[in-house]
Design a protein around this motif. Structure first.
Motif, short mmCIF file in Angstrom:
data_model
loop_
_atom_site.label_atom_id
_atom_site.label_comp_id
_atom_site.label_asym_id
_atom_site.label_seq_id
_atom_site.Cartn_x
_atom_site.Cartn_y
_atom_site.Cartn_z
N ARG A 219 0.80 -1.25 0.10
CA ARG A 219 -0.06 -0.01 -0.11
C ARG A 219 0.86 1.23 -0.04
NH1 ARG A 219 -4.64 -0.41 -1.83
NH2 ARG A 219 -5.28 1.42 -1.05
N ALA B 53 4.09 1.46 -1.18
CA ALA B 53 4.63 1.74 -2.68
C ALA B 53 3.72 2.34 -3.45
CB ALA B 53 5.04 0.43 -3.09
N LEU B 54 2.39 1.83 -3.38
CA LEU B 54 1.47 2.38 -4.48
C LEU B 54 1.03 3.81 -3.95
CD1 LEU B 54 -1.07 2.21 -6.41
CD2 LEU B 54 -2.50 1.21 -4.64
N GLN C 187 3.96 6.11 -5.59
CA GLN C 187 3.95 5.96 -6.95
C GLN C 187 2.89 6.99 -7.40
OE1 GLN C 187 6.18 5.09 -9.17
NE2 GLN C 187 7.34 3.96 -7.77
N GLU C 188 1.86 7.21 -6.82
CA GLU C 188 0.40 7.75 -7.19
C GLU C 188 0.93 9.43 -6.78
OE1 GLU C 188 -3.24 5.14 -6.37
OE2 GLU C 188 -2.69 6.08 -4.75
N LEU D 100 3.80 10.59 -6.78
CA LEU D 100 4.93 10.98 -7.68
C LEU D 100 4.39 11.45 -8.95
CD1 LEU D 100 8.15 10.90 -7.56
CD2 LEU D 100 8.27 8.80 -8.38
N LEU D 101 3.56 10.53 -9.52
CA LEU D 101 2.99 10.65 -10.79
C LEU D 101 2.25 12.07 -10.87
CD1 LEU D 101 2.16 9.59 -13.39
CD2 LEU D 101 0.06 8.73 -12.74
N LEU E 14 4.86 14.81 -10.95
CA LEU E 14 5.35 14.83 -12.24
C LEU E 14 4.45 15.44 -13.26
CD1 LEU E 14 7.23 11.39 -12.42
CD2 LEU E 14 8.30 13.81 -12.57
#
Lengths: 59, 245
Positions: free
Chosen positions: A36, A38-39, A42-43, A45-46, A49
């Motif tokens: 969870r 890690a998800l 990434q969310e 970070l996206l 960006l």
């Protein structure tokens, strides 16, 4: 109280049984929590960006 | 087949599955643990030690099931170059490895008082240890390259070849004279286990299966978003390079 002690003792096998359950709990809970985390990372970070990219195209 | 290769559609499916699988998992664990630790009787031979079975056996089943899933996904990678299949197998590997560790460790904790030893090199235990090494080998291979696709082919081959170990694990107790007991649930003549012990086992097995589903969709979604992050990063670098030029 004696009843609880007798239950936790598991007929003399308490150490083995509770160790098995504790270990399984730690491994499963740890893996799910790590997945969870890690998800979410990434969310986030996206999103960051994407906002940078939008900023770029505005220039 | 490639209908499910659309990442946005997959993320929507994952978002639908997650709360349901998570809810069933928590309920099944609550009922399963209550039955396993409080309600079910002690065994006439193993006494209270039989309670370890309620985590050992589901973990073993799921260790095999997860590997079968990983091997099938790897076949899809090698045959159709299916992009989500690779991420699925990659996401499943640490979950399967965890099930295998739980299976081996709880088996060891059961073996010490029951067999008098933590470990024996019998066919069942050895083939499950090989399963753990296959999982670890897969994880090492697929992470050995910066881009998943490059390590993907080698790792998928390993997963596929390693699938030969699955029937060996299942039938090891019949083919060889193992210290490990033979199957008592999945038998041709029906389960040889009392319903008071079969029910907690089944419910714990459902809980473990839902754990796999919950964790798997989380990890696949994470991989898909990580791939998007890489794409955006690449396009940003591209823009930067264009700007300089």
């Amino acid at each position: 109280m004696a009843e609880v002690e007798a239950y936790l003792g598991m007929g003399g096998y308490g150490a083995f049984i509770w160790a098995a359950y504790l270990l399984a709990t730690l491994i499963l809970a740890g893996l799910l929590a790590q997945s969870r985390r890690a998800l979410k990372k990434q969310e986030a970070l996206l999103l960051r960006l994407k906002s940078i990219r939008r900023g770029d195209s505005d220039d | 087949m490639h209908r499910y290769a659309n990442p946005s559609r997959f993320i929507r499916i994952a978002d639908t599955i997650f709360p349901w699988a998570g809810g069933i998992m928590i309920t099944a664990f609550a009922i399963g643990l209550y039955l396993a630790l409080l309600k079910s009787p002690a065994d006439y031979q193993q006494s209270e030690m039989v309670r370890i079975m309620y985590i050992h056996v589901p973990a073993a089943w799921m260790a095999l099931f997860t590997y079968a899933f990983m091997a099938l996904s790897s076949a899809a990678v090698l045959i159709w170059k299916h992009p989500i299949a690779l991420l699925s197998a990659k996401a499943a590997a640490p979950i399967g490895a965890s099930f295998t560790v739980i299976c081996l460790a709880t088996g060891s904790l059961w073996g010490k008082p029951m067999w008098g030893t933590w470990w024996v090199w019998d066919a069942r235990l050895t083939s499950v240890l090989i399963l753990l090494f296959l999982y670890l080998g897969y994880i090492a291979l697929i992470n050995a390259f910066d881009e998943t696709e490059r390590g993907g082919k080698a790792a998928s081959l390993l997963a596929l070849v390693g699938a030969v170990n699955l029937p060996i694990i299942k039938y090891s107790v019949d083919w060889w004279n193992t210290l490990h007991q033979p199957a008592s649930v999945f038998r041709l003549d029906g389960p040889a286990i009392h319903p008071d012990m079969l029910w907690p086992l089944i419910i714990m097995a459902i809980a473990f299966k839902m754990f796999l589903l919950t964790t798997l969709v989380t990890r696949i979604k994470s991989e898909l978003i990580a791939a998007r992050v890489q794409n955006v990063q690449r396009s940003l670098h591209g823009n930067l390079a264009d700007g300089r030029g």
